[in-house]
Design a protein around this motif. Sequence first.
Motif, PDB file in Angstrom:
ATOM      1  N   VAL A 153      -3.073   7.411   6.472  1.00  0.00           N
ATOM      2  CA  VAL A 153      -2.397   8.513   5.363  1.00  0.00           C
ATOM      3  C   VAL A 153      -1.003   8.860   5.436  1.00  0.00           C
ATOM      4  CG1 VAL A 153      -2.658  10.773   4.636  1.00  0.00           C
ATOM      5  CG2 VAL A 153      -4.585   9.412   5.078  1.00  0.00           C
ATOM      6  N   ARG A 154      -0.475   9.048   6.810  1.00  0.00           N
ATOM      7  CA  ARG A 154       0.957   9.275   7.025  1.00  0.00           C
ATOM      8  C   ARG A 154       1.669   8.396   6.465  1.00  0.00           C
ATOM      9  NH1 ARG A 154       2.014  12.800  12.394  1.00  0.00           N
ATOM     10  NH2 ARG A 154       1.804  14.909  11.352  1.00  0.00           N
ATOM     11  N   LEU A 155       1.564   7.005   6.640  1.00  0.00           N
ATOM     12  CA  LEU A 155       2.405   5.926   6.496  1.00  0.00           C
ATOM     13  C   LEU A 155       2.039   5.100   5.227  1.00  0.00           C
ATOM     14  CD1 LEU A 155       2.667   4.532  10.196  1.00  0.00           C
ATOM     15  CD2 LEU A 155       4.451   6.000   8.933  1.00  0.00           C
ATOM     16  N   VAL A 156       1.086   5.908   4.506  1.00  0.00           N
ATOM     17  CA  VAL A 156       0.535   5.366   3.070  1.00  0.00           C
ATOM     18  C   VAL A 156       0.276   3.885   3.391  1.00  0.00           C
ATOM     19  CG1 VAL A 156       0.798   5.448   0.758  1.00  0.00           C
ATOM     20  CG2 VAL A 156       1.885   7.143   2.209  1.00  0.00           C
ATOM     21  N   PHE A 157      -0.403   3.418   4.416  1.00  0.00           N
ATOM     22  CA  PHE A 157      -1.014   1.947   4.519  1.00  0.00           C
ATOM     23  C   PHE A 157       0.293   0.899   5.099  1.00  0.00           C
ATOM     24  CE2 PHE A 157      -4.124   3.743   1.636  1.00  0.00           C
ATOM     25  CZ  PHE A 157      -5.035   4.040   2.586  1.00  0.00           C
ATOM     26  N   GLY A 158       1.398   1.513   5.072  1.00  0.00           N
ATOM     27  CA  GLY A 158       2.399   0.617   5.429  1.00  0.00           C
ATOM     28  C   GLY A 158       2.584  -0.222   6.541  1.00  0.00           C
ATOM     29  N   ARG A 159       1.489   0.296   7.748  1.00  0.00           N
ATOM     30  CA  ARG A 159       1.775  -0.864   8.903  1.00  0.00           C
ATOM     31  C   ARG A 159       0.328  -1.621   8.817  1.00  0.00           C
ATOM     32  NH1 ARG A 159       4.909   0.560  13.706  1.00  0.00           N
ATOM     33  NH2 ARG A 159       6.640   1.837  12.645  1.00  0.00           N
ATOM     34  N   GLU A 160      -0.330  -1.605   7.824  1.00  0.00           N
ATOM     35  CA  GLU A 160      -1.775  -2.087   7.752  1.00  0.00           C
ATOM     36  C   GLU A 160      -1.906  -3.455   6.931  1.00  0.00           C
ATOM     37  OE1 GLU A 160      -2.345   0.773   9.903  1.00  0.00           O
ATOM     38  OE2 GLU A 160      -1.731   1.289   8.180  1.00  0.00           O
ATOM     39  N   PHE A 161      -0.707  -3.527   6.005  1.00  0.00           N
ATOM     40  CA  PHE A 161      -0.695  -4.702   5.007  1.00  0.00           C
ATOM     41  C   PHE A 161       0.527  -5.212   4.946  1.00  0.00           C
ATOM     42  CE2 PHE A 161      -4.173  -1.790   3.472  1.00  0.00           C
ATOM     43  CZ  PHE A 161      -5.134  -2.571   3.462  1.00  0.00           C
ATOM     44  N   HIS A 162       0.785  -6.446   4.556  1.00  0.00           N
ATOM     45  CA  HIS A 162       2.069  -6.913   4.277  1.00  0.00           C
ATOM     46  C   HIS A 162       2.738  -6.146   3.131  1.00  0.00           C
ATOM     47  CE1 HIS A 162       0.604 -10.420   6.451  1.00  0.00           C
ATOM     48  NE2 HIS A 162      -0.402 -10.685   5.803  1.00  0.00           N
ATOM     49  N   LEU A 163       4.235  -6.483   3.136  1.00  0.00           N
ATOM     50  CA  LEU A 163       4.951  -5.482   2.447  1.00  0.00           C
ATOM     51  C   LEU A 163       4.692  -5.830   0.910  1.00  0.00           C
ATOM     52  CD1 LEU A 163       7.603  -3.584   2.297  1.00  0.00           C
ATOM     53  CD2 LEU A 163       9.031  -5.712   2.430  1.00  0.00           C
ATOM     54  N   GLU A 164       4.354  -6.993   0.717  1.00  0.00           N
ATOM     55  CA  GLU A 164       4.245  -7.046  -0.833  1.00  0.00           C
ATOM     56  C   GLU A 164       3.069  -6.390  -1.187  1.00  0.00           C
ATOM     57  OE1 GLU A 164       3.123 -10.830  -3.649  1.00  0.00           O
ATOM     58  OE2 GLU A 164       4.895 -11.387  -2.310  1.00  0.00           O
ATOM     59  N   ASP A 165       1.968  -6.325  -0.402  1.00  0.00           N
ATOM     60  CA  ASP A 165       0.656  -5.817  -0.725  1.00  0.00           C
ATOM     61  C   ASP A 165       1.006  -4.292  -0.615  1.00  0.00           C
ATOM     62  OD1 ASP A 165      -0.575  -8.174  -1.129  1.00  0.00           O
ATOM     63  OD2 ASP A 165      -1.085  -8.141   0.991  1.00  0.00           O
ATOM     64  N   VAL A 166       1.608  -3.647   0.226  1.00  0.00           N
ATOM     65  CA  VAL A 166       1.980  -2.184   0.287  1.00  0.00           C
ATOM     66  C   VAL A 166       2.770  -1.961  -0.930  1.00  0.00           C
ATOM     67  CG1 VAL A 166       3.243  -0.478   1.600  1.00  0.00           C
ATOM     68  CG2 VAL A 166       2.037  -2.074   2.914  1.00  0.00           C
ATOM     69  N   MET A 167       3.573  -2.407  -1.434  1.00  0.00           N
ATOM     70  CA  MET A 167       4.335  -1.981  -2.658  1.00  0.00           C
ATOM     71  C   MET A 167       3.255  -1.949  -3.938  1.00  0.00           C
ATOM     72  SD  MET A 167       7.298  -1.661  -1.401  1.00  0.00           S
ATOM     73  CE  MET A 167       8.558  -1.495  -2.324  1.00  0.00           C
ATOM     74  N   ASN A 168       2.484  -2.854  -3.875  1.00  0.00           N
ATOM     75  CA  ASN A 168       1.553  -2.938  -4.906  1.00  0.00           C
ATOM     76  C   ASN A 168       0.554  -1.654  -4.892  1.00  0.00           C
ATOM     77  OD1 ASN A 168       2.395  -5.266  -6.352  1.00  0.00           O
ATOM     78  ND2 ASN A 168       0.931  -6.519  -5.128  1.00  0.00           N
ATOM     79  N   LEU A 169      -0.082  -1.462  -3.539  1.00  0.00           N
ATOM     80  CA  LEU A 169      -0.606  -0.233  -3.208  1.00  0.00           C
ATOM     81  C   LEU A 169       0.056   0.967  -3.584  1.00  0.00           C
ATOM     82  CD1 LEU A 169      -2.418  -1.025   0.130  1.00  0.00           C
ATOM     83  CD2 LEU A 169      -3.577  -0.829  -1.936  1.00  0.00           C
ATOM     84  N   TRP A 170       1.373   1.181  -3.407  1.00  0.00           N
ATOM     85  CA  TRP A 170       2.098   2.197  -3.521  1.00  0.00           C
ATOM     86  C   TRP A 170       1.965   2.258  -5.129  1.00  0.00           C
ATOM     87  CZ3 TRP A 170       6.868   2.323   0.428  1.00  0.00           C
ATOM     88  CH2 TRP A 170       6.514   2.528   1.755  1.00  0.00           C
ATOM     89  N   ASP A 171       2.307   1.501  -5.693  1.00  0.00           N
ATOM     90  CA  ASP A 171       2.618   1.514  -7.248  1.00  0.00           C
ATOM     91  C   ASP A 171       1.303   2.344  -7.842  1.00  0.00           C
ATOM     92  OD1 ASP A 171       5.074   0.488  -7.262  1.00  0.00           O
ATOM     93  OD2 ASP A 171       4.294  -1.525  -8.096  1.00  0.00           O
ATOM     94  N   ALA A 172       0.079   1.940  -7.438  1.00  0.00           N
ATOM     95  CA  ALA A 172      -1.251   2.246  -7.603  1.00  0.00           C
ATOM     96  C   ALA A 172      -1.512   3.627  -7.378  1.00  0.00           C
ATOM     97  CB  ALA A 172      -2.340   1.435  -7.144  1.00  0.00           C
ATOM     98  N   ILE A 173      -1.081   3.967  -6.141  1.00  0.00           N
ATOM     99  CA  ILE A 173      -1.400   5.288  -5.446  1.00  0.00           C
ATOM    100  C   ILE A 173      -0.558   6.227  -6.153  1.00  0.00           C
ATOM    101  CG2 ILE A 173      -1.102   6.636  -3.331  1.00  0.00           C
ATOM    102  CD1 ILE A 173      -1.759   4.186  -1.872  1.00  0.00           C
ATOM    103  N   PHE A 174       0.872   6.020  -6.239  1.00  0.00           N
ATOM    104  CA  PHE A 174       1.537   7.079  -6.763  1.00  0.00           C
ATOM    105  C   PHE A 174       1.559   7.050  -8.258  1.00  0.00           C
ATOM    106  CE2 PHE A 174       4.276   5.875  -2.922  1.00  0.00           C
ATOM    107  CZ  PHE A 174       4.006   7.102  -2.385  1.00  0.00           C
ATOM    108  N   ALA A 175       0.997   6.049  -8.876  1.00  0.00           N
ATOM    109  CA  ALA A 175       0.621   6.206 -10.448  1.00  0.00           C
ATOM    110  C   ALA A 175      -0.284   6.811 -10.877  1.00  0.00           C
ATOM    111  CB  ALA A 175       0.842   4.785 -11.015  1.00  0.00           C
TER     112      ALA A 175
END
Length: 135
Positions: free
Chosen positions: A71-93
Amino acid sequence: QLMIKMKDAFVITKPVAPLPGGAPAEPSKLSPILRKCHRIHHILLKSKDLELYQHLQKLEIEPQLYSLKWVRLVFGREFHLEDVMNLWDAIFADGPDLALMEYIAVAMLMYLRSDLLEKEQSQCLRRLLRYPPVE
């Protein structure tokens, strides 16, 4: 605006231990970030996969042990950077409460389900803390 609203979600103001017997702490007494961890584990996971929830409870694996980093890192350490960016797009949207993050965390637990059910406490914790690459 989003960061101001979410500030409390990233600050732990009071440490909370589980109640005797492994019962979860009262959610209203938890800081916002621990409430999110509590909701992921004790509400969403329990309703989606009771067997996995009970296994983690039996092993006394508290949600903040694994989900606090997620939660604190919004999955930033669990996935590849490209996947993290896609997750962040969805989470923040999805909205300022970042509720989608909770469902992603439950999906991550479900992805590891069979592996977690076969393991003992230390092995489960190791798997949760070192999330495997998703290809």
